[in-house]
Scaffold this active site. Structure first.
Site, short mmCIF file in Angstrom:
data_model
loop_
_atom_site.label_atom_id
_atom_site.label_comp_id
_atom_site.label_asym_id
_atom_site.label_seq_id
_atom_site.Cartn_x
_atom_site.Cartn_y
_atom_site.Cartn_z
N ARG A 226 -9.60 47.94 -100.43
CA ARG A 226 -10.62 48.31 -101.57
C ARG A 226 -10.14 49.72 -102.11
O ARG A 226 -9.69 50.44 -101.21
CB ARG A 226 -12.08 48.27 -101.29
CG ARG A 226 -12.56 46.87 -101.05
CD ARG A 226 -14.11 46.67 -100.55
NE ARG A 226 -14.61 45.72 -100.25
CZ ARG A 226 -14.79 44.84 -101.22
NH1 ARG A 226 -14.90 44.76 -102.60
NH2 ARG A 226 -15.25 43.59 -100.88
N ASP A 282 -18.54 35.56 -106.28
CA ASP A 282 -19.85 35.80 -106.74
C ASP A 282 -20.07 34.96 -107.91
O ASP A 282 -21.19 34.93 -108.51
CB ASP A 282 -20.43 37.06 -106.67
CG ASP A 282 -20.73 37.65 -105.11
OD1 ASP A 282 -20.64 36.99 -104.34
OD2 ASP A 282 -20.80 38.89 -105.34
N MET A 439 -17.84 33.85 -92.98
CA MET A 439 -17.03 32.35 -92.68
C MET A 439 -16.81 31.64 -93.98
O MET A 439 -15.62 31.05 -94.08
CB MET A 439 -18.02 31.50 -91.90
CG MET A 439 -18.45 31.88 -90.70
SD MET A 439 -19.64 30.88 -89.71
CE MET A 439 -19.01 29.42 -89.69
#
Length: 541
Positions: A226, A282, A439
């Site tokens: 990042r 997302d 996971m």
């Protein structure tokens, strides 16, 4: 033909262009690819054309601008707007085109229309009413008849940035194989470790043989990080290595970096095409139908939900709580809930809720325990953050990507439910909390996402070979398109509480809408939602 053009050009604002014709002018001539020879061309460009004059040639025609007062109205286009993407010839006008190698490809020999027509566009809005404007369109993705790179002169690179997501390795593989198999490109570098890898990490030469089976693995073959974006250092490295195609896989912050790289490349006058491939588990990227890895995430989330359901229903007064990803958008939680059919309540960032009192979450949990003997709650990580911050030390910082640091709403809700039934209701419960976040992120993509990643990668390859730059790719109403980068970074895609999908979830779970306490909802809900709530209150009166 008389062209009337208005341009709104400011040093720090996007350019908007509108073309129209005088009704008394001679018949229209074919218009070439419109390009703006302006320094900020990489910003959004809106082209408003008559249907009969949309982009008939691959080479650009520079149109002299006039003042905004000289705009003429053309009623024939019915509000057609093309949000175009930059082309290398906008700042390198003498760049020569070459025949597309796909013309001689055995694989494409049977295809009826090998090349996308310059007139093909994709509509952003497909549900319209009679007389409504045609609206915004994007350039259709796919191979062009002319390319602006000779295959032997292509020096491409691929970089992955941000968090992990199922499907990254498939995108890497298909970019490498697409360049090689379709265009004969052999020089592809992998930049290791995200943006900072351009100037602080080693590179790896990528070949079809090396990446042949990486799609079977989770994570990213190239490693990631990042932050670390330094536009000048990155472009210096691109220039020093002779790289002329840059493929950037990442989310919102990564795409903002890609836009900065594209602008710096244009400023230096380099023949470098920059393309972004949107990545966010997302599903919070705007404009496109869906982000890759999302379907895999929803499918894998079922495992955690099923486990929590089994744990809850096998004991007396069983409570299962599952926390899923969703910092600002609750799509994974919403779709996983709809797919499961076992969930009693779904909490997402877009839908405010409250714990105590009539219509509150705790009352609903108690009701479900009395009716069914167990209850299952799914919540997104960004839900209820205002409550968590009141009972725990608030974290005001951000991570290296600029995302707000979140407190663990799952642990907070677990403790609140325990305290309520132990101290208030004097009732024994058996509670199990499952957090499968990492996971889910780390698994390989499923069959659907593998195919989707292939289409994204090949669309990106076709676009860069055709000379487009400063764009991202993705399906718009199921048709892949080239989209200006600023369109996918200007806002976040979120669940709309006023749409039918959220209503389907409420009907499936029978959970309360939490709209009774409007003063609580008003702090979090968007303007459209509050207008609906206010209408409901007026109607009830």
């Amino acid at each position: 033909m008389e062209l009337s053009l208005s341009s709104s050009l400011h040093s720090n604002t996007p350019a908007s262009f509108y073309l129209s014709t005088n009704s008394t002018s001679p018949p229209r001539q074919n218009l070439g690819l419109f390009s703006a020879a302006a320094s900020n061309f990489s910003s959004r460009v809106l082209l408003k054309f008559n249907k009969s004059s949309i982009l008939r040639q691959p080479r650009p025609v520079i149109v002299k601008s006039q003042s905004s007062s000289e705009i003429t109205n053309d009623n024939d286009d019915h509000g057609f707007v093309l949000e175009d993407v930059p082309h290398l010839t906008s700042f390198l006008p003498d760049l020569p085109p070459y025949p597309n190698p796909l013309k001689y490809s055995q694989a494409y020999a049977i295809v009826k229309n090998t090349f996308v027509s310059p007139e093909d566009v994709v509509a952003q809005q497909i549900v319209v009413q009679k007389g409504s404007p045609r609206g915004i369109h994007f350039r259709r993705a796919g191979p062009r008849e002319k390319v602006y790179f000779k295959p032997e002169q292509v020096h491409a690179c691929i970089v992955t940035c941000g968090g992990l997501c199922p499907g990254i390795n498939t995108v890497i593989r298909e970019i490498v194989c697409g360049l090689h198999n379709m265009y004969g490109v052999d020089d592809v570098l992998g930049i290791q470790g995200g943006y900072r890898g351009f100037y602080s990490q080693n590179t790896i030469k990528l070949t079809p043989k090396l990446v042949n089976d990486i799609h079977k693995r989770g994570g990213t073959f190239l490693q990631t990080s990042r932050g670390g974006h330094d536009t000048k250092k990155i472009v210096d490295n691109i220039q020093d290595r002779g790289i002329n195609q840059v493929y950037i896989i990442g989310g919102d912050g990564t795409h903002k970096g890609a836009a900065a790289i594209s602008k710096e490349v244009e400023k230096r006058g380099l023949q470098v095409a920059v393309v972004g491939i949107p990545k966010t588990i997302d599903n919070d990227i705007a404009v496109i139908d869906k982000s890759f890895g999302f379907d895999t995430a929803v499918e894998e989330a079922q495992r955690a939900i099923n486990a929590a359901h089994v744990e809850a229903e096998c004991v007396a007064n069983g409570v299962g709580i599952v926390k899923l990803m969703g910092r600002y958008s609750g799509f994974i939680a919403m779709f996983a809930t709809l797919a499961s059919r076992d969930v009693d309540c779904c909490l997402i960032p877009e839908s405010p809720f409250y714990l105590e009192g009539q219509g509150g979450l705790l009352e609903y949990v108690e009701q479900r325990l009395k009716e069914n003997g167990h209850v299952l709650i799914v919540l997104a990580e960004g839900a209820g953050q205002e409550y968590v911050s009141q009972s725990a030390q608030a974290v005001n910082g951000t991570d290296a990507s600029g995302n707000r640091l979140l407190l663990d709403v799952g642990l907070w809700l677990t403790q609140e439910v325990k305290d309520h039934f132990t101290n208030v209701r004097k009732m024994e419960i058996n509670l199990k909390y499952i957090d499968p976040t990492y996971m889910i992120r780390a698994i390989p993509s499923n069959a659907y996402d593998n195919i989707y990643c292939t289409l994204l990668a090949q669309s990106a390859v076709h676009g860069t070979m055709a000379g487009y730059t400063g764009f991202t790719v993705g399906p718009v109403n199921s048709r892949h398109a080239y989209i200006p980068i600023n369109r996918v970074t200007e806002k976040t895609n979120t669940v709309r509480l006023t749409d039918r999908m959220w209503a389907r979830l409420l009907a499936s779970t029978n959970q309360p809408s939490f709209l009774q306490k409007c003063e609580i909802v008003r702090e979090r809900a968007d303007k459209e939602t509050m207008e609906v709530i206010d209408d409901m209150r007026i109607t009830s009166i």
